[in-house]
Scaffold this active site. Sequence first.
Site, PDB file in Angstrom:
ATOM      1  N   ASN A 134      50.597  31.196  32.109  1.00  0.00           N
ATOM      2  CA  ASN A 134      50.614  30.776  33.511  1.00  0.00           C
ATOM      3  C   ASN A 134      49.248  30.886  34.178  1.00  0.00           C
ATOM      4  O   ASN A 134      48.935  30.101  35.075  1.00  0.00           O
ATOM      5  CB  ASN A 134      51.627  31.626  34.290  1.00  0.00           C
ATOM      6  CG  ASN A 134      53.055  31.262  33.957  1.00  0.00           C
ATOM      7  OD1 ASN A 134      53.488  30.143  34.176  1.00  0.00           O
ATOM      8  ND2 ASN A 134      53.789  32.214  33.404  1.00  0.00           N
ATOM      9  N   THR A 135      48.437  31.846  33.750  1.00  0.00           N
ATOM     10  CA  THR A 135      47.125  32.053  34.366  1.00  0.00           C
ATOM     11  C   THR A 135      45.998  31.507  33.513  1.00  0.00           C
ATOM     12  O   THR A 135      45.072  30.861  34.026  1.00  0.00           O
ATOM     13  CB  THR A 135      46.891  33.557  34.620  1.00  0.00           C
ATOM     14  OG1 THR A 135      47.932  34.051  35.472  1.00  0.00           O
ATOM     15  CG2 THR A 135      45.553  33.787  35.308  1.00  0.00           C
TER      16      THR A 135
ATOM     17  N   LEU B 275      44.693  29.772  29.482  1.00  0.00           N
ATOM     18  CA  LEU B 275      44.943  29.236  28.147  1.00  0.00           C
ATOM     19  C   LEU B 275      43.963  29.901  27.203  1.00  0.00           C
ATOM     20  O   LEU B 275      42.771  29.999  27.500  1.00  0.00           O
ATOM     21  CB  LEU B 275      44.735  27.724  28.088  1.00  0.00           C
ATOM     22  CG  LEU B 275      45.870  26.826  28.566  1.00  0.00           C
ATOM     23  CD1 LEU B 275      45.820  26.684  30.074  1.00  0.00           C
ATOM     24  CD2 LEU B 275      45.762  25.452  27.920  1.00  0.00           C
TER      25      LEU B 275
ATOM     26  N   GLY C 108      60.833  32.827  27.100  1.00  0.00           N
ATOM     27  CA  GLY C 108      59.487  32.263  27.082  1.00  0.00           C
ATOM     28  C   GLY C 108      58.875  32.296  25.697  1.00  0.00           C
ATOM     29  O   GLY C 108      59.102  33.236  24.917  1.00  0.00           O
TER      30      GLY C 108
ATOM     31  N   ASP D 146      55.883  32.889  24.831  1.00  0.00           N
ATOM     32  CA  ASP D 146      55.004  34.040  24.619  1.00  0.00           C
ATOM     33  C   ASP D 146      55.801  35.273  24.209  1.00  0.00           C
ATOM     34  O   ASP D 146      55.373  36.046  23.344  1.00  0.00           O
ATOM     35  CB  ASP D 146      54.177  34.323  25.872  1.00  0.00           C
ATOM     36  CG  ASP D 146      55.017  34.469  27.144  1.00  0.00           C
ATOM     37  OD1 ASP D 146      56.221  34.109  27.135  1.00  0.00           O
ATOM     38  OD2 ASP D 146      54.473  34.927  28.162  1.00  0.00           O
TER      39      ASP D 146
ATOM     40  N   THR E 239      50.523  37.347  33.792  1.00  0.00           N
ATOM     41  CA  THR E 239      50.811  36.988  35.184  1.00  0.00           C
ATOM     42  C   THR E 239      51.974  37.837  35.683  1.00  0.00           C
ATOM     43  O   THR E 239      51.949  38.370  36.796  1.00  0.00           O
ATOM     44  CB  THR E 239      51.160  35.494  35.289  1.00  0.00           C
ATOM     45  OG1 THR E 239      50.090  34.738  34.710  1.00  0.00           O
ATOM     46  CG2 THR E 239      51.340  35.086  36.737  1.00  0.00           C
TER      47      THR E 239
ATOM     48  N   THR F  70      39.420  54.163  51.456  1.00  0.00           N
ATOM     49  CA  THR F  70      40.426  53.098  51.395  1.00  0.00           C
ATOM     50  C   THR F  70      40.488  52.501  49.998  1.00  0.00           C
ATOM     51  O   THR F  70      41.572  52.290  49.430  1.00  0.00           O
ATOM     52  CB  THR F  70      40.098  52.000  52.423  1.00  0.00           C
ATOM     53  OG1 THR F  70      40.153  52.560  53.725  1.00  0.00           O
ATOM     54  CG2 THR F  70      41.091  50.844  52.321  1.00  0.00           C
TER      55      THR F  70
END
Length: 256
Positions: free
Chosen positions: A9-10, A12, A108, A110, A133, A187
């Site tokens: 998804n993010t 290849l 999936g 993967d 992802t 922070t």
Amino acid sequence: MLLAIDAGNTNLVFALVDGDAIKARWRIATDPRRTADEYAVWLHQLLQLEGYERSAVTAVIIGTVVPRALHNLQVLARKYFSVEPVIAGQGAAAWPLKLDVDEPQNVGADRALNAIAAHAKHAGDLIVVDFGTATTFDVIDGQGAYKGGIIAPGLNLSLDALVSAAAKLPRIAIEAPASDSVVGRTTQSQMLIGIYWGYVAMIEGLIARLRAEIGRPAKVIATGGLATIFNQRTTLFDAVEPDLTIQGLILLHKQV
């Protein structure tokens, strides 16, 4: 040589494989609009940088969880490498493992590929944690059957949601904290503690629940880009396998 393509998804990932050895790997952001011609120009240059010509590629296998990306990858194989690509989970490359879940058609590629490779490399019951992802937890029994698992938001997705919803919180790099302290003094350190150690707590808790439900000893195998970051400061994993999905593609291609 085999060109193994893992379309996530993010990103290849393209891997050039000689036998069982990965000779080179390249990563590009996933964009279903990217054409075969664009892939070819990019790959041709990278192949040459590694000392290979296009003619070195004699076979292509594709595993994808992005259906819209598949067509252009198939065109890439046919037009620029003159081979018919093998698609993981289809035809001669049908899954060689039992998908023992209620909706096997929705597993999936993967996750199935990870299961194939993990079972080939490790004996017994397994839990595969893939940092992508989404962060997925997959259970594979000692016979290699895929039994199901868990889907959780990925680390980058969690950080993106936090930063986008809180106006004064900065973007931070995801890395292992400098210490084990969970009392942040700035922070940024408080955010890193929340992201990193909060995620560790989630992983520990889910692995404990999975092991209790399996009822037998189970090895935990980690893969995905962030696995090494968590392995630096924890003992969550029995093994880290960065190329597990690509190894699954290699094994699957051998049955064709």
